[in-house]
Design a protein around this motif. Structure first.
Motif, mmCIF file in Angstrom:
data_model
loop_
_atom_site.group_PDB
_atom_site.id
_atom_site.type_symbol
_atom_site.label_atom_id
_atom_site.label_comp_id
_atom_site.label_asym_id
_atom_site.label_seq_id
_atom_site.Cartn_x
_atom_site.Cartn_y
_atom_site.Cartn_z
ATOM 1 N N MET A 91 6.159 -1.203 11.110
ATOM 2 C CA MET A 91 7.120 -0.689 10.161
ATOM 3 C C MET A 91 7.156 -1.651 8.985
ATOM 4 O O MET A 91 7.062 -2.857 9.162
ATOM 5 N N GLN A 92 7.302 -1.067 7.793
ATOM 6 C CA GLN A 92 7.409 -1.909 6.607
ATOM 7 C C GLN A 92 8.285 -1.242 5.560
ATOM 8 O O GLN A 92 8.328 -0.020 5.472
ATOM 9 N N LYS A 93 8.978 -2.044 4.808
ATOM 10 C CA LYS A 93 9.749 -1.542 3.677
ATOM 11 C C LYS A 93 8.799 -1.463 2.496
ATOM 12 O O LYS A 93 8.102 -2.432 2.172
ATOM 13 N N LEU A 94 8.753 -0.303 1.873
ATOM 14 C CA LEU A 94 7.839 -0.104 0.754
ATOM 15 C C LEU A 94 8.523 -0.473 -0.553
ATOM 16 O O LEU A 94 9.726 -0.271 -0.710
ATOM 17 N N PRO A 95 7.764 -0.980 -1.516
ATOM 18 C CA PRO A 95 8.374 -1.310 -2.814
ATOM 19 C C PRO A 95 8.792 -0.045 -3.550
ATOM 20 O O PRO A 95 8.186 1.021 -3.387
ATOM 21 N N ARG A 96 9.834 -0.152 -4.338
ATOM 22 C CA ARG A 96 10.304 0.980 -5.131
ATOM 23 C C ARG A 96 9.330 1.201 -6.277
ATOM 24 O O ARG A 96 8.985 0.271 -7.004
ATOM 25 N N ALA A 97 8.885 2.433 -6.421
ATOM 26 C CA ALA A 97 7.991 2.774 -7.532
ATOM 27 C C ALA A 97 8.823 3.085 -8.768
ATOM 28 O O ALA A 97 9.938 3.602 -8.673
ATOM 29 N N ALA A 98 8.289 2.804 -9.923
ATOM 30 C CA ALA A 98 8.995 3.027 -11.176
ATOM 31 C C ALA A 98 9.074 4.516 -11.511
ATOM 32 O O ALA A 98 8.193 5.300 -11.162
ATOM 33 N N THR A 99 10.158 4.892 -12.187
ATOM 34 C CA THR A 99 10.284 6.247 -12.719
ATOM 35 C C THR A 99 9.220 6.442 -13.789
ATOM 36 O O THR A 99 8.987 5.553 -14.615
ATOM 37 N N THR A 100 8.572 7.600 -13.755
ATOM 38 C CA THR A 100 7.581 7.918 -14.780
ATOM 39 C C THR A 100 7.945 9.242 -15.436
ATOM 40 O O THR A 100 8.589 10.097 -14.823
ATOM 41 N N LYS A 101 7.538 9.377 -16.684
ATOM 42 C CA LYS A 101 7.717 10.648 -17.381
ATOM 43 C C LYS A 101 6.431 11.447 -17.183
ATOM 44 O O LYS A 101 5.335 10.919 -17.378
ATOM 45 N N ALA A 117 7.668 8.877 -1.350
ATOM 46 C CA ALA A 117 6.675 8.604 -0.315
ATOM 47 C C ALA A 117 5.310 9.053 -0.821
ATOM 48 O O ALA A 117 5.195 10.073 -1.494
ATOM 49 N N ALA A 118 4.317 8.254 -0.494
ATOM 50 C CA ALA A 118 2.931 8.578 -0.843
ATOM 51 C C ALA A 118 2.047 8.101 0.301
ATOM 52 O O ALA A 118 2.433 7.193 1.055
ATOM 53 N N PRO A 119 0.882 8.699 0.460
ATOM 54 C CA PRO A 119 -0.008 8.268 1.549
ATOM 55 C C PRO A 119 -0.238 6.755 1.512
ATOM 56 O O PRO A 119 -0.547 6.195 0.464
ATOM 57 N N GLN A 120 -0.051 6.109 2.659
ATOM 58 C CA GLN A 120 -0.214 4.660 2.762
ATOM 59 C C GLN A 120 -1.496 4.267 3.489
ATOM 60 O O GLN A 120 -1.948 3.155 3.384
ATOM 61 N N ASP A 121 -2.030 5.186 4.284
ATOM 62 C CA ASP A 121 -3.267 4.901 5.005
ATOM 63 C C ASP A 121 -4.001 6.223 5.224
ATOM 64 O O ASP A 121 -3.537 7.274 4.794
ATOM 65 N N GLY A 122 -5.130 6.180 5.870
ATOM 66 C CA GLY A 122 -5.964 7.366 6.043
ATOM 67 C C GLY A 122 -5.343 8.479 6.859
ATOM 68 O O GLY A 122 -5.771 9.627 6.765
ATOM 69 N N ASP A 123 -4.334 8.180 7.671
ATOM 70 C CA ASP A 123 -3.740 9.211 8.525
ATOM 71 C C ASP A 123 -2.536 9.906 7.901
ATOM 72 O O ASP A 123 -2.161 10.986 8.318
ATOM 73 N N GLN A 124 -1.896 9.285 6.943
ATOM 74 C CA GLN A 124 -0.696 9.850 6.341
ATOM 75 C C GLN A 124 -1.075 10.702 5.136
ATOM 76 O O GLN A 124 -1.854 10.282 4.284
ATOM 77 N N ARG A 125 -0.507 11.910 5.017
ATOM 78 C CA ARG A 125 -0.811 12.813 3.908
ATOM 79 C C ARG A 125 0.425 13.197 3.093
ATOM 80 O O ARG A 125 0.318 13.885 2.103
ATOM 81 N N MET A 126 1.608 12.797 3.531
ATOM 82 C CA MET A 126 2.846 13.264 2.924
ATOM 83 C C MET A 126 3.109 12.599 1.574
ATOM 84 O O MET A 126 2.997 11.389 1.415
ATOM 85 N N THR A 127 3.501 13.448 0.598
ATOM 86 C CA THR A 127 3.967 12.971 -0.698
ATOM 87 C C THR A 127 5.338 13.591 -0.944
ATOM 88 O O THR A 127 5.515 14.795 -0.748
ATOM 89 N N VAL A 128 6.292 12.762 -1.340
ATOM 90 C CA VAL A 128 7.649 13.225 -1.657
ATOM 91 C C VAL A 128 8.063 12.556 -2.963
ATOM 92 O O VAL A 128 7.831 11.359 -3.158
ATOM 93 N N ALA A 129 8.667 13.340 -3.851
ATOM 94 C CA ALA A 129 9.158 12.786 -5.113
ATOM 95 C C ALA A 129 10.463 13.467 -5.496
ATOM 96 O O ALA A 129 10.668 14.649 -5.196
ATOM 97 N N LEU A 130 11.323 12.721 -6.145
ATOM 98 C CA LEU A 130 12.523 13.265 -6.756
ATOM 99 C C LEU A 130 12.153 13.562 -8.203
ATOM 100 O O LEU A 130 11.694 12.665 -8.924
ATOM 101 N N VAL A 131 12.289 14.823 -8.615
ATOM 102 C CA VAL A 131 11.848 15.236 -9.942
ATOM 103 C C VAL A 131 13.052 15.763 -10.712
ATOM 104 O O VAL A 131 13.804 16.604 -10.208
#
Length: 137
Positions: free
Chosen positions: A1-11, A27-41
């Protein structure tokens, strides 16, 4: 388990959006097994995506404002906070804010085997088509 860094808001880029739209990656894929992407838009009033489709579909959960979701063929869904819309794999669609209020949603999707093929971007939704969606929706 790891805490991921906060990504910057982009336009988001004007090639894919009409109006002002901001994205906060969750959330974005972190390794070859993970495919999930989640964003607040966040969409400014009247802002919207261009037509596009997703190889594995997309789930959109409205958190504030009034959202409009259009699909080829003219069907439009209006959704409010707490409501969720699913776009099946390959369905050409667009989503955005109603003309008089900001809108925010969570966008969730699974990456394709070839990540470049996850989303296929198409032409912009015209102002006339957007205006017609309001009378149809």
């Amino acid at each position: 388990m790891q805490k991921l860094p906060r990504a910057a808001t982009t336009k988001n880029p004007p090639e894919m959006f009409t109006g002002d739209v901001w994205l906060d990656p969750i959330a974005a894929p972190q390794d070859g097994d993970q495919r999930m992407t989640v964003a607040l838009v966040r969409f400014a009033p009247g802002a919207r995506t261009a037509w596009h489709s997703h190889a594995r579909g997309q789930t959109l959960h409205v958190t504030s404002g009034v959202a409009l979701f259009g699909s080829r063929g003219g069907s439009v869904i209006e959704a409010h906070p707490g409501e969720t819309v699913y776009c099946p794999p390959g369905e050409e669609h667009w989503h955005g804010a109603a003309p008089d209020a900001f809108m925010e949603h969570l966008a969730m999707l699974e990456g394709a085997d070839d990540l470049a093929a996850t989303t296929t971007w198409l032409e912009h939704v015209t102002d006339a088509d957007y205006a017609a969606s309001r009378s149809a929706g």
